[in-house]
Design a protein around this motif. Structure first.
Motif, PDB file in Angstrom:
ATOM      1  N   ALA A  23       0.823  -1.209   0.000  1.00 28.94           N
ATOM      2  CA  ALA A  23       0.000   0.000   0.000  1.00 28.94           C
ATOM      3  C   ALA A  23       0.860   1.263   0.000  1.00 28.94           C
ATOM      4  O   ALA A  23       0.559   2.232  -0.712  1.00 28.94           O
ATOM      5  CB  ALA A  23      -0.936  -0.011   1.206  1.00 28.94           C
ATOM      6  N   LEU A  24       1.935   1.268   0.765  1.00 34.22           N
ATOM      7  CA  LEU A  24       2.828   2.426   0.772  1.00 34.22           C
ATOM      8  C   LEU A  24       3.499   2.607  -0.589  1.00 34.22           C
ATOM      9  O   LEU A  24       3.651   3.736  -1.075  1.00 34.22           O
ATOM     10  CB  LEU A  24       3.876   2.264   1.877  1.00 34.22           C
ATOM     11  CG  LEU A  24       3.380   2.578   3.290  1.00 34.22           C
ATOM     12  CD1 LEU A  24       4.273   1.937   4.335  1.00 34.22           C
ATOM     13  CD2 LEU A  24       3.311   4.088   3.508  1.00 34.22           C
ATOM     14  N   GLY A  25       3.891   1.490  -1.214  1.00 38.45           N
ATOM     15  CA  GLY A  25       4.466   1.569  -2.555  1.00 38.45           C
ATOM     16  C   GLY A  25       3.470   2.106  -3.564  1.00 38.45           C
ATOM     17  O   GLY A  25       3.818   2.898  -4.446  1.00 38.45           O
ATOM     18  N   GLY A  26       2.203   1.690  -3.442  1.00 42.68           N
ATOM     19  CA  GLY A  26       1.164   2.178  -4.343  1.00 42.68           C
ATOM     20  C   GLY A  26       0.937   3.674  -4.194  1.00 42.68           C
ATOM     21  O   GLY A  26       0.758   4.396  -5.187  1.00 42.68           O
ATOM     22  N   ALA A  27       0.943   4.160  -2.951  1.00 41.59           N
ATOM     23  CA  ALA A  27       0.783   5.599  -2.714  1.00 41.59           C
ATOM     24  C   ALA A  27       1.941   6.383  -3.313  1.00 41.59           C
ATOM     25  O   ALA A  27       1.744   7.437  -3.942  1.00 41.59           O
ATOM     26  CB  ALA A  27       0.672   5.874  -1.212  1.00 41.59           C
ATOM     27  N   ALA A  28       3.171   5.871  -3.128  1.00 42.14           N
ATOM     28  CA  ALA A  28       4.344   6.544  -3.701  1.00 42.14           C
ATOM     29  C   ALA A  28       4.259   6.598  -5.222  1.00 42.14           C
ATOM     30  O   ALA A  28       4.601   7.619  -5.845  1.00 42.14           O
ATOM     31  CB  ALA A  28       5.617   5.822  -3.265  1.00 42.14           C
ATOM     32  N   LEU A  29       3.799   5.515  -5.849  1.00 44.77           N
ATOM     33  CA  LEU A  29       3.683   5.469  -7.305  1.00 44.77           C
ATOM     34  C   LEU A  29       2.657   6.482  -7.814  1.00 44.77           C
ATOM     35  O   LEU A  29       2.908   7.204  -8.792  1.00 44.77           O
ATOM     36  CB  LEU A  29       3.287   4.056  -7.744  1.00 44.77           C
ATOM     37  CG  LEU A  29       3.118   3.831  -9.253  1.00 44.77           C
ATOM     38  CD1 LEU A  29       4.436   4.080  -9.975  1.00 44.77           C
ATOM     39  CD2 LEU A  29       2.621   2.407  -9.524  1.00 44.77           C
ATOM     40  N   ALA A  30       1.493   6.553  -7.164  1.00 42.54           N
ATOM     41  CA  ALA A  30       0.440   7.488  -7.590  1.00 42.54           C
ATOM     42  C   ALA A  30       0.907   8.936  -7.459  1.00 42.54           C
ATOM     43  O   ALA A  30       0.723   9.753  -8.376  1.00 42.54           O
ATOM     44  CB  ALA A  30      -0.825   7.262  -6.772  1.00 42.54           C
ATOM     45  N   LEU A  31       1.536   9.269  -6.329  1.00 44.75           N
ATOM     46  CA  LEU A  31       2.004  10.640  -6.115  1.00 44.75           C
ATOM     47  C   LEU A  31       3.152  11.003  -7.049  1.00 44.75           C
ATOM     48  O   LEU A  31       3.207  12.116  -7.597  1.00 44.75           O
ATOM     49  CB  LEU A  31       2.452  10.806  -4.657  1.00 44.75           C
ATOM     50  CG  LEU A  31       1.336  10.793  -3.608  1.00 44.75           C
ATOM     51  CD1 LEU A  31       1.908  10.557  -2.214  1.00 44.75           C
ATOM     52  CD2 LEU A  31       0.559  12.099  -3.652  1.00 44.75           C
TER      53      LEU A  31
END
Length: 454
Positions: free
Chosen positions: A335-343
């Motif tokens: 989930a943290l990786g997904g947030a970093a990718l989106a931002l």
């Protein structure tokens, strides 16, 4: 000094809770505690919904606006520290009821504010209640859940928090333009009613009672729960299995930083900070970004904010379905990786329109809300009963530091003329660092609270 009887008693209480099938009792408790959490979330987002109006009505500078939204967060920080101590001293249910009453009464006071100074003062007091309720409520839900389905049980309860955030945005879409920002805070006073009902209808945690040496009371409470569950399911309860007893002793703050708990506390604190730095760095400023930077009307800005909260609700539901299968560590890291990718994608694409920001911010909140809910599950799992509320609340301290520093950093970038791309790239970097930290988290999947702390 810990007695053998005390140890055996806690093991027995844990085993009796573990064998309880899901029933109307679980639904009732989760609903009442959930109602508390819903309104705490609702009240948490009130300042962000009111901010675009306040900036015009009171002619606020960016610095004053930042101060207005962060005073509540500072209150939450102190509230988390105080509630962690209270939760382990006077009980989970009493602490939650006290925090809810504080939140509701302070919301009434905020509605009467006639300037930024009083607004900020009353938001600070309201923050004391909000910051104290949520970690202790999550601790209580953890302590009544079975280990094999604890992730889903707790996270389906945690869905109520993003639902409260979404409700605040939804209500604000109509209320703020038509009735004004004060009406939102009047609605936010409703938790006072819940505070009255809670101690009457929710039994104290048997695990906590026994950890305080109140053995007879713990036995009465667990017997009452068993009778209600047995009546609900219509058949005899299964025999309790052997569960490792947990040492009964008075918890101390320093225990969070000794032995195996030092690693747990360090990793957990960093994850809390990252999650809420990113979450509030975005959510606090979104309505104002839409109106000030992209010239959108207030209703459109609030609708776009609502979209982000709805995707966050979906993210919480998604993680609830998988976390008992894949584990806490993979779920948090992903989930943290997904947030970093989106931002990061938004920053690299260039921030060109309000709609573009709304889309990528909504993708981000899908992951960020999953992280937040996962941490409310994960934190109480890491500590023994005598220190569970204190440990969960200490994570809440770093949570609130993130809540404070995220909006301040974004406000500083915007106030100094920095680009929106810079705003989102720094948030992406923080989320990426969190994904790496999550790889060092202790896995707790499928183990009882006593096994994790034996």
């Amino acid at each position: 000094m810990t007695t053998v009887a005390g140890k055996q008693g806690l093991g027995s209480i844990a085993a009796r809770l573990e064998r309880l099938p899901h029933s109307r009792w679980h639904v009732k408790v989760r609903f009442l505690i959930g109602a508390v959490t819903f309104f705490e979330a609702f009240d948490q987002l009130l300042a962000a919904s009111a901010l675009p109006v306040l900036m015009k009505e009171w002619h606020l500078t960016t610095g004053q606006a930042t101060f207005a939204v962060t005073t509540g967060s500072v209150g939450m920080l102190f509230g988390a520290l105080l509630a962690g101590w209270l939760g382990d001293r006077i009980g989970r249910v009493r602490t939650v009821a006290l925090g809810v009453a504080t939140t509701g009464l302070a919301s009434l006071a905020v509605a009467t504010a006639n300037g930024i100074e009083l607004f900020s003062l009353f938001r600070f007091v309201q923050g004391l209640g909000i910051g104290g309720v949520v970690p202790v409520a999550a601790t209580y839900i953890n302590e009544i859940a079975r280990s094999d389905k604890r992730g889903r049980f707790v996270l389906l309860y945690e869905m109520i928090f993003p639902a409260g955030l979404a409700a605040a945005s939804l209500v604000a879409v109509w209320v703020v333009p038509n009735l004004g920002w004060r009406a939102m805070f009047l609605i936010g006073a409703l938790p006072v009613l819940v505070a009255v009902l809670l101690p009457r209808h929710v039994a104290e945690s048997p695990r906590w009672l026994l950890s305080q040496g109140r053995t007879e009371e713990a036995e009465r409470v667990i017997a009452r729960i068993e009778a209600e569950v047995e009546k609900s399911v219509g058949e005899p309860l299964p025999k309790p299995s052997d569960t490792p007893p947990e040492e009964v002793r008075r918890g101390r703050l320093r225990d969070l930083f000794t032995g195996r708990y030092l690693r747990r506390t360090t990793v957990l604190s960093a994850l809390w900070f990252v999650a809420y730095y990113v979450n509030h760095g975005i959510s606090t400023w979104l309505p104002s970004l839409y109106t000030k930077n992209f010239g959108l009307d207030l209703t459109t800005a609030l609708v776009y904010t609502l979209l982000s909260n709805i995707t966050g609700l979906l993210g919480t539901f998604a993680v609830a379905l998988v976390i008992d299968r894949i584990g806490r560590r993979p779920a948090l890291a992903t989930a943290l990786g997904g947030a970093a990718l989106a931002l990061g994608t938004l920053a690299l694409a260039g921030v060109t329109s309000g709609l573009q920001v709304a889309v990528f911010a909504s993708c981000t909140t899908f992951f960020v809300y999953a992280i937040n809910a996962g941490l409310y599950l994960y934190s109480p799992e890491l500590y023994p009963t005598s220190n569970r509320a204190r440990g969960a609340a200490f994570g809440g301290l770093w949570n609130r530091l993130g809540v404070i520093l995220g909006p301040i950093t974004v406000g500083a970038i915007l106030g100094s003329g920095g680009s929106l791309s810079l705003v989102f790239v720094q948030l992406a970097c923080v989320a990426g660092a969190g994904a790496v930290i999550a790889l060092f988290a202790v896995e707790t999947k499928g183990r009882t609270l006593e096994e994790l702390n034996a």
